[in-house]
Scaffold this active site. Structure first.
Site, PDB file in Angstrom:
ATOM      1  CB  SER A  97      -0.571  -0.243   1.631  1.00 20.85           C
ATOM      2  OG  SER A  97      -2.121   1.103   1.267  1.00 20.85           O
ATOM      3  CG  ASP A 244      -3.925   4.176  -0.494  1.00 17.37           C
ATOM      4  OD1 ASP A 244      -3.812   3.936  -2.496  1.00 17.37           O
ATOM      5  OD2 ASP A 244      -3.163   2.914   0.048  1.00 17.37           O
ATOM      6  CG  ASP A 246      -3.076  -0.622  -2.396  1.00 21.99           C
ATOM      7  OD1 ASP A 246      -3.226   1.516  -1.724  1.00 21.99           O
ATOM      8  OD2 ASP A 246      -3.886  -0.792  -1.699  1.00 21.99           O
ATOM      9  CG  ASP A 248      -6.976   0.396  -1.277  1.00 23.83           C
ATOM     10  OD1 ASP A 248      -5.385   1.761  -1.327  1.00 23.83           O
ATOM     11  OD2 ASP A 248      -6.476  -0.933  -0.467  1.00 23.83           O
TER      12      ASP A 248
END
Length: 490
Positions: A97, A244, A246, A248
């Site tokens: 992440s 961010d 990743d 999500d």
């Protein structure tokens, strides 16, 4: 392998320190033995270490007789879509992440993109690995197959169902992808629309995150916010959106460069979705609750308070068949998105609303900012988890100093609301409290996270936030987040 890489709702640590490549092979074998899937989707984020770790997971699954569908480089929300849409038995994405490039990890889901967490078997995998279990294959005579899965067009088609594209009008926006894939997806979605991207920040995938301040691809960090705010002011954009690494999580900045807190976005989405669906359940976390709670009740919805974390939110959504969920951390979940979070759907909803209702983002959120001032999340680093817990206990034993406390049910951390007897602050006549805080341990980093909110009183917010901050620093915490009023943010 460090057992602490198994967190409440994912696996995460420093590659080469907390785990080695072979550990991901073993985790994949344990996953296959424990859940006996026939077909699993595998993808990975932009980090330089992710392809090789993804290969280890693929080999571990195939050696267990599991067929693997490879997505290649993806955002985390793409995994959720693909597993649910193609009805596979599970999925794994290699990602850490918003952590720096040295970190990596994985998120694991079962059928219908149901997340694997500490409550649903993640710690069982850890314990099996520590026991040195031998992992059986589904068939001793069969190696799992490997195939690519071209899913992107299906994913984009799914996203397009969430808004009426005829509502879009001319808007000038800034996008900040934090070196992940969100920028490329946004470009594809906005092609042929009246939306003009007037500045692009970190939209080229780069797993080193070398251009991002301190190498941390997290839009919540003040240094990162500053870049986005400056871009808005320089370009005169209508608003900015940031994701961010990743992709999500999704964050918004108004036309003045002011950061819009996640609790306000949750409240606004709740109002809109509840009106469209004529009611339903809305789930939110205990960090800052008053704006959301009142918005849901005023729209004839059912407010549902829940523990922070994507796996716990999703489980509750399925249990309650909730319409929507939002977290202060920028995760937004939709029943029509398989009860999963997605970073692109909130962006589209904000675009549609600003165009359809002909107001600016600052105008849309102005009432909430005035009626429910919030501190935003303030992080405190401690030298050990023991000191963090000591600090939590010390705060709980000094509550009486700050007013008349009412301790809420322990959903996640310590949540307390107060009636203050001070003459300079107006007491809430309904006994609901006129200021409140939540203090909790992070599930992903060695931090205590503080959130403070009041009912319409910015001065009270500043006073109580600074008092609590001083207490935590006295107890050994190092404040890592500047106060909103220190930065000049709205």
């Amino acid at each position: 392998m460090n057992r602490d890489i198994f967190r409440a709702y994912d696996i995460r640590g420093i590659f080469g320190v907390d785990f080695a490549q072979k550990d991901f092979y073993r985790i994949a074998r344990a996953f296959a033995a424990r859940f006996q899937p026939k077909t699993v989707i595998v993808g990975h984020d932009v980090r330089e270490s992710s392809p090789q770790l993804g290969q280890q997971v693929t080999e571990g699954l195939r050696d267990s007789g599991v067929d693997v569908l490879n997505l290649g480089q993806i955002s985390t929300d793409m995994l959720y879509f693909a597993v649910a849409h193609y009805q596979t038995d599970g999925g794994i994405t290699i990602s850490a992440s918003h952590n720096p490039a040295a970190y990596n990890g994985m998120k694991l889901v079962l059928r219908n993109a149901t997340p694997l967490s500490s409550d649903t078997g993640l710690f069982d995998l850890r314990d099996e690995l520590e026991r040195g279990s031998r992992f059986r294959t589904q068939s001793t005579h069969r190696q799992g197959t490997l195939a690519s899965l071209p899913f992107l067009e299906a994913y984009l088609t799914h996203l397009r169902t969430f808004i009426n594209w005829q509502h879009l009008c001319q808007k000038r926006i800034v996008i900040n992808a934090n070196s992940g894939l969100a920028g490329q997806v946004a470009e594809r979605l906005l092609a042929g629309t009246p939306i003009h991207i007037c500045e692009r920040l970190f939209t080229q995938p780069d797993g080193t995150f070398s251009g991002i301040p301190e190498g941390r691809p997290d839009p919540l960090r003040p240094e990162n916010r500053g870049l986005t705010t400056r871009a808005i002011k320089q370009t005169g954009a209508d608003f900015a959106v940031a994701w961010d690494a990743d992709a999500d999580r999704c964050f918004f900045f108004d036309e003045y460069g002011g950061f819009v807190e996640g609790c306000y976005i949750t409240a606004l989405f709740a109002e809109c979705l509840l009106q469209q669906n004529r009611g339903g359940g809305v789930i939110f976390d205990p960090r800052a609750i008053w704006a959301v709670e009142d918005a849901v009740q005023n729209a004839n919805g059912t407010p549902i308070l829940n523990r922070c974390g994507h796996s716990f939110i999703k489980a509750r959504m399925r249990e309650m068949d909730a319409l929507f969920a939002g977290e202060a951390s920028g995760h937004y979940y939709f029943r029509d998105n398989f009860y999963a979070d997605n970073g692109m759907i909130p962006f589209l909803l904000v675009l549609e609303n600003l165009c359809a209702k002909r107001h600016s983002l600052a105008e849309w959120v102005a009432r909430l900012r005035a009626e429910y001032p919030v501190s935003g999340e303030i992080n405190f680093a401690f030298e050990s988890h023991g000191l963090m817990r000591d600090a939590m206990n010390a705060v709980q034993h000094t509550l009486h100093r700050w007013g008349t406390p009412s301790i809420e049910a322990p959903i996640d951390g310590l949540s307390v609301r107060f009636l203050t007897s001070s003459r300079k602050h107006t007491t809430d006549p309904f006994g609901r409290g006129n200021w409140r805080f939540n203090l909790r341990e992070s599930n992903t980093e060695p931090l205590l996270r503080l959130n403070v909110e009041t009912r319409g009183n910015e001065n009270l917010l500043i006073e109580k936030t600074e008092i609590l901050s001083n207490v935590l620093e006295t107890l050994g915490g190092r404040r890592e987040t500047r106060f909103r009023w220190e930065t000049g943010s709205r």
